[in-house]
Design a protein around this motif. Structure first.
Motif, PDB file in Angstrom:
ATOM      1  N   ARG A 144       0.834  -1.206   0.000  1.00 16.84           N
ATOM      2  CA  ARG A 144       0.000   0.000   0.000  1.00 16.84           C
ATOM      3  C   ARG A 144       0.868   1.255   0.000  1.00 16.84           C
ATOM      4  NH1 ARG A 144      -4.583   1.028   4.579  1.00 16.84           N
ATOM      5  NH2 ARG A 144      -5.703  -0.482   3.305  1.00 16.84           N
ATOM      6  N   ARG A 145       1.919   1.266   0.789  1.00 13.54           N
ATOM      7  CA  ARG A 145       2.752   2.468   0.890  1.00 13.54           C
ATOM      8  C   ARG A 145       3.613   2.661  -0.355  1.00 13.54           C
ATOM      9  NH1 ARG A 145       4.344   2.909   7.351  1.00 13.54           N
ATOM     10  NH2 ARG A 145       2.162   2.975   8.058  1.00 13.54           N
TER      11      ARG A 145
ATOM     12  N   ALA B 208       1.310   4.174  -2.931  1.00 13.89           N
ATOM     13  CA  ALA B 208       0.996   5.578  -2.648  1.00 13.89           C
ATOM     14  C   ALA B 208       2.236   6.474  -2.685  1.00 13.89           C
ATOM     15  CB  ALA B 208       0.323   5.680  -1.284  1.00 13.89           C
TER      16      ALA B 208
ATOM     17  N   ASN C 205       7.925   4.132  -5.571  1.00  9.82           N
ATOM     18  CA  ASN C 205       6.530   4.317  -5.981  1.00  9.82           C
ATOM     19  C   ASN C 205       6.237   3.334  -7.099  1.00  9.82           C
ATOM     20  OD1 ASN C 205       3.987   5.180  -6.540  1.00  9.82           O
ATOM     21  ND2 ASN C 205       4.568   7.262  -7.184  1.00  9.82           N
TER      22      ASN C 205
END
Length: 315
Positions: free
Chosen positions: A299-300, A303, A314
């Motif tokens: 998830r990180r 994002a 990313n």
């Protein structure tokens, strides 16, 4: 001396004890963490003191047999002094850093006479000790080796020794195996030419290691509620309040480390907290924590919020 892995474990213990009791006082938790780290360092010196005081005990025992027995044997009158003249024990007895710490913290094994008596008997029964005492010549390496074996094969395995150390030094019971590894490293690092100023292991190897546990504790405590909320969005069909508290806390710590320690690689963080889950939580916790942390990392990364080693990830 205090490794990052040990710092994580101690931070986890302090957070668990305080948050589980409803205490979110950072000041109290910081004080508890400092005390815990210092106690581990005290145990390190306490264990290094053992060869010094135990050798003194053996020397007194031999002298009493020589001078106080009504009918001393030939062995009593001419004892084998190899063990009491052990060079590494003598170096520790003269080490100014060990002596200063021992005096400052009032450390002693003198309150455990029964332990010395039983340990002496057990040590004398060991084949490695008998070979050491019977050797034609003994080198400095052999002097070091016999004490390394005593720690590893006798003391580490003896429950009376562990119980006595815990009672006298008030250390946390799961520290002793780790600290014994530091003692072994110290013994291996000594050289015959070292004088009384030979340095022992420092509490922390550098400033980063010193800051690490306190920063981790502060971040985890301050972000705990937010971490629980994020965790709730990641665990399908589960109420976060029904999760094992230790699992939740371990994941919260990992989340803080992933977000705020850019020099620690992701795989290191994941592996460390999976191991903590295996050691401190349930049998299934390792797999559970692994799965949740994989989701958090994904998830990180997606994002663009995961920064490691100065690189923005990313993907």
């Amino acid at each position: 001396m205090i490794t990052r892995a040990l710092s994580r474990a101690k931070t986890l213990q302090v957070l668990y004890a305080n948050i589980n009791c409803g205490t979110f006082s950072i000041t109290k938790m910081e004080r508890d963490l400092t005390d815990s780290l210092n106690k581990t360092y005290e145990l390190y010196h306490y264990l290094l003191l053992f060869p010094v005081e135990f050798t003194g005990y053996v020397a007194r025992r031999l002298e009493e047999a020589r001078t106080m027995k009504l009918m001393p044997t030939a062995e009593d009158l001419n004892p084998n002094l190899r063990f009491v003249q052990n060079k590494i024990a003598s170096q520790l007895a003269d080490n100014v850093h060990l002596l200063a710490f021992v005096e400052e913290h009032a450390l002693t094994w003198h309150d455990a006479p029964e332990l010395f008596s039983k340990m002496y008997k057990e040590i004398c029964e060991q084949q490695f000790y008998q070979d050491y005492m019977a050797a034609d010549e003994v080198s400095y390496a052999a002097d070091v080796d016999v004490w390394r074996k005593i720690f590893k094969h006798v003391l580490q395995e003896n429950q009376l020794f562990r119980d006595t150390a815990e009672e006298l030094s008030a250390y946390l019971c799961d520290d002793i195996d780790v600290v014994l590894s530091f003692v072994d490293r110290t013994l291996r690092s000594f050289k015959e030419t070292d004088d009384e100023n030979r340095e022992l292991l420092p509490l922390f190897m550098d400033e980063d290691d010193k800051v690490f546990p306190h920063k981790l504790l502060q971040l985890t405590a301050n972000q705990y509620k937010d971490s629980c909320e994020e965790l709730g969005t990641l665990v399908e069909n589960w109420d976060v309040n029904r999760l094992a508290f230790m699992d939740t806390l371990i994941i919260a710590m990992a989340m803080a480390e992933l977000a705020d320690f850019p020099t620690i690689p992701v795989n290191v963080t994941l592996n460390e907290y999976i191991e903590l889950a295996k050691s401190y939580s349930t049998n299934k916790s390792g797999n559970f924590v692994n799965g949740v942390l994989d989701k958090i990392v994904a998830r990180r990364r997606e994002a663009g919020l995961l920064f490691k080693m100065g690189e923005k990830l990313n993907k």
